[in-house]
Design a protein around this motif. Structure first.
Motif, PDB file in Angstrom:
ATOM      1  N   GLN A   1       0.805  -1.227  -0.101  1.00  0.00           N
ATOM      2  CA  GLN A   1       0.011   0.103   0.079  1.00  0.00           C
ATOM      3  C   GLN A   1       0.939   1.113   0.026  1.00  0.00           C
ATOM      4  O   GLN A   1       0.731   2.123  -0.617  1.00  0.00           O
ATOM      5  CB  GLN A   1      -0.957   0.085   1.192  1.00  0.00           C
ATOM      6  CG  GLN A   1      -2.141  -0.719   1.193  1.00  0.00           C
ATOM      7  CD  GLN A   1      -2.784  -0.865   2.370  1.00  0.00           C
ATOM      8  OE1 GLN A   1      -2.600  -0.751   3.569  1.00  0.00           O
ATOM      9  NE2 GLN A   1      -4.383  -1.270   2.162  1.00  0.00           N
ATOM     10  N   PHE A   2       2.047   1.281   0.741  1.00  0.00           N
ATOM     11  CA  PHE A   2       2.554   2.298   0.909  1.00  0.00           C
ATOM     12  C   PHE A   2       3.797   2.535  -0.468  1.00  0.00           C
ATOM     13  O   PHE A   2       4.078   3.667  -0.693  1.00  0.00           O
ATOM     14  CB  PHE A   2       3.398   2.544   2.018  1.00  0.00           C
ATOM     15  CG  PHE A   2       4.495   3.660   2.319  1.00  0.00           C
ATOM     16  CD1 PHE A   2       4.207   4.591   2.613  1.00  0.00           C
ATOM     17  CD2 PHE A   2       6.189   3.429   2.171  1.00  0.00           C
ATOM     18  CE1 PHE A   2       4.794   5.817   2.552  1.00  0.00           C
ATOM     19  CE2 PHE A   2       6.835   4.488   2.010  1.00  0.00           C
ATOM     20  CZ  PHE A   2       6.332   5.476   2.553  1.00  0.00           C
ATOM     21  N   THR A   3       4.307   1.561  -0.779  1.00  0.00           N
ATOM     22  CA  THR A   3       5.097   1.851  -1.913  1.00  0.00           C
ATOM     23  C   THR A   3       4.782   2.559  -3.117  1.00  0.00           C
ATOM     24  O   THR A   3       5.439   3.590  -3.550  1.00  0.00           O
ATOM     25  CB  THR A   3       5.651   0.127  -2.516  1.00  0.00           C
ATOM     26  OG1 THR A   3       6.225  -0.529  -1.338  1.00  0.00           O
ATOM     27  CG2 THR A   3       6.515   0.315  -3.729  1.00  0.00           C
TER      28      THR A   3
ATOM     29  N   PHE B   1       6.184   9.911  -4.490  1.00  0.00           N
ATOM     30  CA  PHE B   1       6.946  11.106  -3.904  1.00  0.00           C
ATOM     31  C   PHE B   1       8.365  11.253  -4.360  1.00  0.00           C
ATOM     32  O   PHE B   1       8.755  12.528  -4.709  1.00  0.00           O
ATOM     33  CB  PHE B   1       6.815  10.854  -2.463  1.00  0.00           C
ATOM     34  CG  PHE B   1       7.678  11.694  -1.515  1.00  0.00           C
ATOM     35  CD1 PHE B   1       7.097  12.885  -1.145  1.00  0.00           C
ATOM     36  CD2 PHE B   1       9.007  11.460  -1.258  1.00  0.00           C
ATOM     37  CE1 PHE B   1       7.704  13.887  -0.284  1.00  0.00           C
ATOM     38  CE2 PHE B   1       9.713  12.446  -0.468  1.00  0.00           C
ATOM     39  CZ  PHE B   1       9.056  13.600   0.211  1.00  0.00           C
ATOM     40  N   TYR B   2       8.794  10.175  -4.539  1.00  0.00           N
ATOM     41  CA  TYR B   2      10.268  10.103  -5.085  1.00  0.00           C
ATOM     42  C   TYR B   2      10.284  10.744  -6.479  1.00  0.00           C
ATOM     43  O   TYR B   2      11.259  11.643  -6.837  1.00  0.00           O
ATOM     44  CB  TYR B   2      10.750   8.502  -5.339  1.00  0.00           C
ATOM     45  CG  TYR B   2      12.084   8.198  -5.733  1.00  0.00           C
ATOM     46  CD1 TYR B   2      13.089   8.497  -5.020  1.00  0.00           C
ATOM     47  CD2 TYR B   2      12.056   7.989  -7.013  1.00  0.00           C
ATOM     48  CE1 TYR B   2      14.512   8.205  -5.615  1.00  0.00           C
ATOM     49  CE2 TYR B   2      13.463   7.724  -7.830  1.00  0.00           C
ATOM     50  CZ  TYR B   2      14.602   7.809  -6.993  1.00  0.00           C
ATOM     51  OH  TYR B   2      15.666   7.716  -7.575  1.00  0.00           O
ATOM     52  N   GLU B   3       9.447  10.262  -7.438  1.00  0.00           N
ATOM     53  CA  GLU B   3       9.217  10.790  -8.757  1.00  0.00           C
ATOM     54  C   GLU B   3       9.284  12.413  -8.575  1.00  0.00           C
ATOM     55  O   GLU B   3       9.929  12.958  -9.391  1.00  0.00           O
ATOM     56  CB  GLU B   3       8.375  10.197  -9.551  1.00  0.00           C
ATOM     57  CG  GLU B   3       9.041   8.804  -9.864  1.00  0.00           C
ATOM     58  CD  GLU B   3       7.721   8.002 -10.529  1.00  0.00           C
ATOM     59  OE1 GLU B   3       6.431   8.173 -10.625  1.00  0.00           O
ATOM     60  OE2 GLU B   3       7.913   6.809 -10.856  1.00  0.00           O
ATOM     61  N   GLU B   4       8.494  12.788  -7.801  1.00  0.00           N
ATOM     62  CA  GLU B   4       7.968  14.117  -7.764  1.00  0.00           C
ATOM     63  C   GLU B   4       9.334  15.016  -7.263  1.00  0.00           C
ATOM     64  O   GLU B   4       9.806  16.137  -7.720  1.00  0.00           O
ATOM     65  CB  GLU B   4       6.821  14.552  -7.014  1.00  0.00           C
ATOM     66  CG  GLU B   4       6.325  16.106  -7.135  1.00  0.00           C
ATOM     67  CD  GLU B   4       5.874  16.408  -8.680  1.00  0.00           C
ATOM     68  OE1 GLU B   4       6.049  17.238  -8.895  1.00  0.00           O
ATOM     69  OE2 GLU B   4       5.428  15.595  -9.099  1.00  0.00           O
TER      70      GLU B   4
ATOM     71  N   SER C   1       9.014   0.697   6.654  1.00  0.00           N
ATOM     72  CA  SER C   1       9.775   1.700   7.479  1.00  0.00           C
ATOM     73  C   SER C   1      10.831   2.650   6.664  1.00  0.00           C
ATOM     74  O   SER C   1      11.164   1.810   5.824  1.00  0.00           O
ATOM     75  CB  SER C   1      10.459   0.766   8.679  1.00  0.00           C
ATOM     76  OG  SER C   1      11.033   1.791   9.606  1.00  0.00           O
ATOM     77  N   MET C   2      10.902   3.643   6.984  1.00  0.00           N
ATOM     78  CA  MET C   2      11.880   4.273   6.148  1.00  0.00           C
ATOM     79  C   MET C   2      12.390   5.258   6.923  1.00  0.00           C
ATOM     80  O   MET C   2      11.984   5.968   7.990  1.00  0.00           O
ATOM     81  CB  MET C   2      10.975   4.975   5.163  1.00  0.00           C
ATOM     82  CG  MET C   2      12.044   5.671   4.156  1.00  0.00           C
ATOM     83  SD  MET C   2      11.188   6.414   2.659  1.00  0.00           S
ATOM     84  CE  MET C   2      12.812   7.348   1.757  1.00  0.00           C
ATOM     85  N   ARG C   3      13.673   5.483   6.808  1.00  0.00           N
ATOM     86  CA  ARG C   3      14.844   6.469   7.655  1.00  0.00           C
ATOM     87  C   ARG C   3      15.448   7.297   6.593  1.00  0.00           C
ATOM     88  O   ARG C   3      15.996   6.929   5.703  1.00  0.00           O
ATOM     89  CB  ARG C   3      15.830   5.803   8.290  1.00  0.00           C
ATOM     90  CG  ARG C   3      15.613   4.496   9.336  1.00  0.00           C
ATOM     91  CD  ARG C   3      14.753   5.052  10.885  1.00  0.00           C
ATOM     92  NE  ARG C   3      14.601   4.029  11.367  1.00  0.00           N
ATOM     93  CZ  ARG C   3      13.513   3.227  11.641  1.00  0.00           C
ATOM     94  NH1 ARG C   3      12.477   3.567  10.857  1.00  0.00           N
ATOM     95  NH2 ARG C   3      13.387   2.275  12.531  1.00  0.00           N
TER      96      ARG C   3
ATOM     97  N   GLN D   1       3.292   9.417   4.124  1.00  0.00           N
ATOM     98  CA  GLN D   1       1.627   9.345   4.376  1.00  0.00           C
ATOM     99  C   GLN D   1       1.161  10.637   4.563  1.00  0.00           C
ATOM    100  O   GLN D   1      -0.049  10.801   4.170  1.00  0.00           O
ATOM    101  CB  GLN D   1       1.583   8.178   5.021  1.00  0.00           C
ATOM    102  CG  GLN D   1       1.837   6.896   4.546  1.00  0.00           C
ATOM    103  CD  GLN D   1       1.410   5.603   5.332  1.00  0.00           C
ATOM    104  OE1 GLN D   1       2.112   5.500   6.260  1.00  0.00           O
ATOM    105  NE2 GLN D   1       0.182   5.180   4.880  1.00  0.00           N
ATOM    106  N   GLU D   2       1.330  11.284   5.577  1.00  0.00           N
ATOM    107  CA  GLU D   2       0.654  12.432   6.106  1.00  0.00           C
ATOM    108  C   GLU D   2       1.090  13.641   5.347  1.00  0.00           C
ATOM    109  O   GLU D   2       0.244  14.471   5.257  1.00  0.00           O
ATOM    110  CB  GLU D   2       0.964  12.781   7.574  1.00  0.00           C
ATOM    111  CG  GLU D   2       0.384  11.595   8.317  1.00  0.00           C
ATOM    112  CD  GLU D   2       0.825  11.794   9.826  1.00  0.00           C
ATOM    113  OE1 GLU D   2       1.413  12.424  10.242  1.00  0.00           O
ATOM    114  OE2 GLU D   2       0.303  10.661  10.485  1.00  0.00           O
TER     115      GLU D   2
END
Length: 148
Positions: free
Chosen positions: A42-44, A50-53, A110-112, A130-131
């Protein structure tokens, strides 16, 4: 970043090897995920958007997929079919376990966001994307304020 991942093999979307030196001068997000994980699936896509932007105006951003998949083929398929054009640590690379321990990753996804020396800048980048990810530029600026 090259210090943290010195000697570690990385691969691109075509599963071709990439020298960790490409991370020099980059703001790096470590993305802990797996193809078998429904919340990850769901998050990927959100992370990919987000990454592409961000990459349009900030080529210095890079994501590294740190897989929790149980087989090499699962990692390769999930990475090639669902991820952005970022990098991944290949299946079986010992550094995966080190990163899980170092960043105390208990759940996925999870992401750091980390500095070149490995210090954490953003502990829970997943929740922030996400937020606040609907305004990628504002979130990027927020991260950079902590990065410096």
């Amino acid at each position: 970043m090259s210090e943290l991942l010195a000697g570690v093999k990385l691969m691109d979307q075509d599963l071709e090897p990439v020298d960790p030196e490409v991370l020099k001068g980059k703001v790096v997000g470590l993305y802990f995920s797996a193809g078998w994980c429904p919340p990850c699936r769901q998050f990927t896509p959100k992370l990919k958007r987000f990454y592409e932007e961000i990459k349009k105006t900030h080529p210095e951003f890079e994501v590294i997929f740190v897989s929790r998949d149980k087989e090499s083929q699962d990692l390769n398929e999930y990475f090639a079919e669902h991820m952005g054009s970022w990098l991944a640590i290949p299946f079986g690379e010992p550094k995966i376990q080190e990163l899980l321990a170092q960043y105390e990753v208990k759940t996925i996804p999870s992401m750091r966001i980390i500095k070149p020396n490995g210090d954490v800048v953003v502990q829970d980048a997943r929740t922030e994307i996400q937020e606040k990810g609907s305004d990628p530029e504002a979130l990027w600026e927020e991260w950079l304020a902590f990065y410096e």
